[in-house]
Design a protein around this motif. Sequence first.
Motif, PDB file in Angstrom:
ATOM      1  N   CYS A 119       0.861  -1.162   0.054  1.00 40.79           N
ATOM      2  CA  CYS A 119      -0.022  -0.050  -0.045  1.00 40.79           C
ATOM      3  C   CYS A 119       0.940   1.256  -0.069  1.00 40.79           C
ATOM      4  CB  CYS A 119      -0.760   0.055   1.168  1.00 40.79           C
ATOM      5  SG  CYS A 119      -2.232  -1.379   1.153  1.00 40.79           S
ATOM      6  N   CYS A 163      -6.523  -1.261   0.982  1.00 38.43           N
ATOM      7  CA  CYS A 163      -5.685  -0.474   1.577  1.00 38.43           C
ATOM      8  C   CYS A 163      -6.437   0.826   2.120  1.00 38.43           C
ATOM      9  CB  CYS A 163      -4.392   0.106   0.417  1.00 38.43           C
ATOM     10  SG  CYS A 163      -3.325  -1.119   0.134  1.00 38.43           S
ATOM     11  N   PRO A 164      -5.929   1.420   3.199  1.00 38.24           N
ATOM     12  CA  PRO A 164      -4.808   1.015   4.034  1.00 38.24           C
ATOM     13  C   PRO A 164      -5.252  -0.220   5.042  1.00 38.24           C
ATOM     14  CG  PRO A 164      -6.040   2.952   4.929  1.00 38.24           C
ATOM     15  CD  PRO A 164      -6.612   2.936   3.685  1.00 38.24           C
ATOM     16  N   ASN A 213      -7.628  -2.874  -4.951  1.00 38.66           N
ATOM     17  CA  ASN A 213      -7.996  -1.472  -4.689  1.00 38.66           C
ATOM     18  C   ASN A 213      -9.495  -1.758  -4.731  1.00 38.66           C
ATOM     19  OD1 ASN A 213      -5.769   0.116  -4.454  1.00 38.66           O
ATOM     20  ND2 ASN A 213      -5.347  -0.239  -6.369  1.00 38.66           N
ATOM     21  N   ALA A 241      -3.471   0.553  -3.247  1.00 42.24           N
ATOM     22  CA  ALA A 241      -2.325  -0.784  -3.650  1.00 42.24           C
ATOM     23  C   ALA A 241      -1.760  -0.308  -4.711  1.00 42.24           C
ATOM     24  CB  ALA A 241      -3.132  -1.933  -3.855  1.00 42.24           C
TER      25      ALA A 241
END
Length: 416
Positions: free
Chosen positions: A323, A366-367, A361, A328
């Motif tokens: 990340c 992420c995060p 994603n 990502a």
Amino acid sequence: MKAKLCWLAAGLLLVVALLVPPGSATAASTRYEAEAAPAVCTGTIDANHTGYTGTGFCNGDNAVGAAVQFTVDAVVAGTATLDIRYANGTTTARPADVFVNGVRAQSVPLDGTGAWTTWLTSTVTVPVTTGANLVRLSPTSANGLPNVDRLDVTAPGPSPSPSPCAPPSASPTSAPPRVTVWLAGDSTVAEPSSGTTCPVGWGNQFAQYFNGNVAVRNSAVGGRSIQTWLYDPNVTGTKNSAGECVVSPQTYSARWQAMLDPTNGMKAGDYLFIQFGINDSTSACPRHVGSARYQQLLGVMASAAKARGARPVFLTPAAAITCSGGTAVGNRGFIAETNAAASANGVPVIDLHRLSYTLYNSLGFCPFNGDYGAGPVGAFFCNDHTHFETAGARQIAGVVARALRDQQIPLASYLR
């Protein structure tokens, strides 16, 4: 009266048959944009010169071999007409060789058009085979190609219908041929070890996306570079003067020999999927593989598959989860090498690296707090940032399956 009309119709068809040369077929034109997958552009996709169609054009690198490649479908074998739309704002021709399925078929001068916003069409005819054909425009000078907008293809189509008076055929429709998909790769593709639940490679989950006419043979092995996969156990710990690991003796591994077996190995109509690039970046032997050697060995495998009538497909390595802030991002090497080898060998490439971190994603990975054993990341990955749980492997296999359809790779016709 009806019988007379049938005789008249039959007579007209006979006249048409006498006027059409033997082997002729009806033709259909299809447009292939240079900026749209599965087209491959060795350069950049730009949109800074007006007059193009689609969303952009291929601005190839100024180098010999900096090609643009299209995957062209033909219903039947025969001769296809290619209309190459391009712009060459220089006063110097930028000639190119036209390769079809790796064989040089024609050359085309691609003269200057007067401006980069002036688009012209150059037409050539080439032979094509039934199904997918790889058409590559490869520049013959260091000036590279002009900007290539698209390829309009008039390919041979089905033969004219028989007489309307002819009775329908009583023959049953032939079943689709059975196809084997052979997999070569590392631990992100491989079967899980006996008695373990992690890691699980995406190859373990791939078969469920196909109908019953496809068999998947997974020969991926964890911890392997392309060279150790091909030459186990003969890759030594010593490097030669070129910085490559010495292979002695030069004998293929049992797994590759099995694929090459003339009776039980790859056959016409099969596919060979190849995904390496994770372990190859190791600096020490036996795993280490340099850039040129990596591309060479991909070419060796592709050529062997084609020689047996099978169709190779290259894949860039699946991404780990890394990340950058809330996004990502990519984290693997050998991406450019895989694409370059695909272009040089006329092989379609699935960019699994990009597709996998795009998937991460979309799943909101992420995060995260760095705990790979809990939450949505933990359900996808093993207790590391690289290997997959079964659920993660299933989703990666689904990404590869969707890419077949998106890139119009003919194996997609077998998807469920």
